[in-house]
Enzyme design. Structure first.
Site, PDB file in Angstrom:
ATOM      1  N   ASP A 195       0.836  -1.205   0.000  1.00  0.00           N
ATOM      2  CA  ASP A 195       0.000   0.000   0.000  1.00  0.00           C
ATOM      3  C   ASP A 195       0.869   1.252   0.000  1.00  0.00           C
ATOM      4  OD1 ASP A 195      -2.281   1.495   0.033  1.00  0.00           O
ATOM      5  OD2 ASP A 195      -2.847   1.039   2.091  1.00  0.00           O
ATOM      6  N   HIS A 230       2.714   3.307  -8.994  1.00  0.00           N
ATOM      7  CA  HIS A 230       2.485   1.883  -9.224  1.00  0.00           C
ATOM      8  C   HIS A 230       3.684   1.248  -9.928  1.00  0.00           C
ATOM      9  CE1 HIS A 230      -1.454   2.145  -7.610  1.00  0.00           C
ATOM     10  NE2 HIS A 230      -1.989   2.822  -8.610  1.00  0.00           N
ATOM     11  N   LEU A 233      11.036 -20.851  -3.799  1.00  0.00           N
ATOM     12  CA  LEU A 233      10.046 -19.942  -3.220  1.00  0.00           C
ATOM     13  C   LEU A 233       8.777 -20.051  -4.056  1.00  0.00           C
ATOM     14  CD1 LEU A 233       9.447 -17.343  -1.342  1.00  0.00           C
ATOM     15  CD2 LEU A 233      10.098 -16.004  -3.341  1.00  0.00           C
TER      16      LEU A 233
HETATM   17  C1  FPP Z   1      -1.896   0.239  -3.227  1.00  0.00           C
HETATM   18  O1  FPP Z   1      -1.431   1.540  -3.346  1.00  0.00           O
HETATM   19  C2  FPP Z   1      -1.393  -0.596  -4.287  1.00  0.00           C
HETATM   20  C3  FPP Z   1      -2.150  -1.182  -5.232  1.00  0.00           C
HETATM   21  C4  FPP Z   1      -3.622  -1.066  -5.288  1.00  0.00           C
HETATM   22  C5  FPP Z   1      -1.570  -1.996  -6.299  1.00  0.00           C
HETATM   23  C6  FPP Z   1      -0.344  -2.776  -5.981  1.00  0.00           C
HETATM   24  C7  FPP Z   1       0.332  -3.027  -7.259  1.00  0.00           C
HETATM   25  C8  FPP Z   1       1.660  -2.983  -7.484  1.00  0.00           C
HETATM   26  C9  FPP Z   1       2.649  -2.845  -6.415  1.00  0.00           C
HETATM   27  C10 FPP Z   1       2.195  -3.067  -8.870  1.00  0.00           C
HETATM   28  C11 FPP Z   1       1.984  -4.326  -9.622  1.00  0.00           C
HETATM   29  C12 FPP Z   1       2.254  -5.584  -8.887  1.00  0.00           C
HETATM   30  C13 FPP Z   1       2.955  -6.640  -9.371  1.00  0.00           C
HETATM   31  C14 FPP Z   1       2.959  -7.924  -8.617  1.00  0.00           C
HETATM   32  C15 FPP Z   1       3.738  -6.587 -10.613  1.00  0.00           C
HETATM   33  P1  FPP Z   1      -2.498   2.707  -3.473  1.00  0.00           P
HETATM   34  O2  FPP Z   1      -2.657   3.033  -4.900  1.00  0.00           O
HETATM   35  O3  FPP Z   1      -3.738   2.329  -2.765  1.00  0.00           O
HETATM   36  O4  FPP Z   1      -1.748   3.864  -2.712  1.00  0.00           O
HETATM   37  P2  FPP Z   1      -2.409   5.030  -1.873  1.00  0.00           P
HETATM   38  O5  FPP Z   1      -3.149   4.381  -0.728  1.00  0.00           O
HETATM   39  O6  FPP Z   1      -1.237   5.835  -1.428  1.00  0.00           O
HETATM   40  O7  FPP Z   1      -3.321   5.780  -2.803  1.00  0.00           O
END
Ligand code: FPP
Length: 251
Positions: free
Chosen positions: A31, A48, A142
């Site tokens: 997050d 992202h 893993l």
């Molecule tokens: C939360 O941050 C993150 C996500 C909803 C997506 C997680 C995805 C990735 C890390 C990239 C792709 C993953 C892989 C496995 C290649 P948020 O957008 O909710 O952040 P915020 O709370 O600060 O708005």
């Protein structure tokens, strides 16, 4: 977690004994990508992208700590409610990951698994997932589980429906429906339950993530935003975990 004051709900380890067994299965709620980007005056998609690079750090951290299963919450069933452009960006990153990283995972003896409802994903992503899972299925160092269009309530509902149908159709008897039998219907049937859940970015909730499987997991929250998460943060979390007293309801 390298800035240790950010770790909450963690015991003070300065004088405490550390040295229990390490976790077998670590699950991470990644997050804070959006806030990381906003802090830099950049679009959320940039956060992202950086977040997808931090996945490598988590994998290396897991391998170094001797973890067997690493589950990453990449896209929740609720994330479809984000603006269409952000959903497209996230799906694009997952596509890229599946296209570009699987050869490296295979070289490192890492097995890739995807959990979550596949039916709503674009067909080309499903094909990439099938290929990646097949190619890495025999790997043993893993297991990397990516939760994609995953929601625990959906998973539990699907499991309940499957068992109900089996009973109604006479393929299963009501007496056989135990906790173990129920767990066999989940997408994680062949995996151990998570021992440790880490959530980055200061939020302290499970957000519909592995709610059955995490019944006895240790929870750790760090203010570190996901794109800043490093393998050292992973190692710090494992050290803190070893200081936890897991009782599973016993005294
Ligand atoms: C939360 O941050 C993150 C996500 C909803 C997506 C997680 C995805 C990735 C890390 C990239 C792709 C993953 C892989 C496995 C290649 P948020 O957008 O909710 O952040 P915020 O709370 O600060 O708005």
């Amino acid at each position: 977690m390298s800035d240790s004051p950010t770790v909450q709900n963690a015991p003070d380890l300065t004088g405490g004994a550390v040295g229990g067994d390490g976790p077998t299965h670590v699950a991470i709620i990644m997050d804070g990508n959006g806030r990381w980007a906003t802090q830099r005056g950049r679009p959320r998609s940039f956060g992202h992208k950086k977040g997808s690079e931090a996945v490598r750090e988590a994998i290396e951290g897991a391998i170094r700590s001797g973890v067997s299963v690493l589950t990453l919450y990449a896209f929740s069933s609720e994330n479809w409610n984000r603006p269409p452009s952000e959903v497209r960006d996230l799906m694009g990153l997952l596509r890229l990951y599946l296209r570009n990283e699987v050869a490296q995972l295979n070289k490192e003896n890492i097995r890739l698994r995807v959990i979550g409802r596949r039916s709503q994903l674009d067909n080309d992503i499903n094909v990439l997932i099938d290929e990646a899972e097949a190619k890495t299925s025999q790997n043993t160092r893993l297991t990397l589980v990516i939760a994609l269009n995953y929601g625990a309530r959906a998973e539990l509902t699907d499991a309940a429906k499957a068992l109900a149908a089996a009973v109604v159709e006479g393929r299963e008897s009501l007496e056989n429906i135990t906790e173990d039998r129920f767990a066999q219907e989940l997408s994680t049937a062949d995996l151990p339950d998570p021992d440790l859940v880490i959530r980055t970015s200061g939020e302290q909730r499970l957000s519909n993530f592995l709610m059955w499987q995490c019944a006895y997991a240790e929870l750790m929250f760090t203010d570190t935003l996901w794109p800043d998460f490093t393998k050292d943060d992973f190692a710090d979390a494992v050290t803190l975990y070893k200081g936890r007293d897991r009782r599973f309801g016993k005294r």
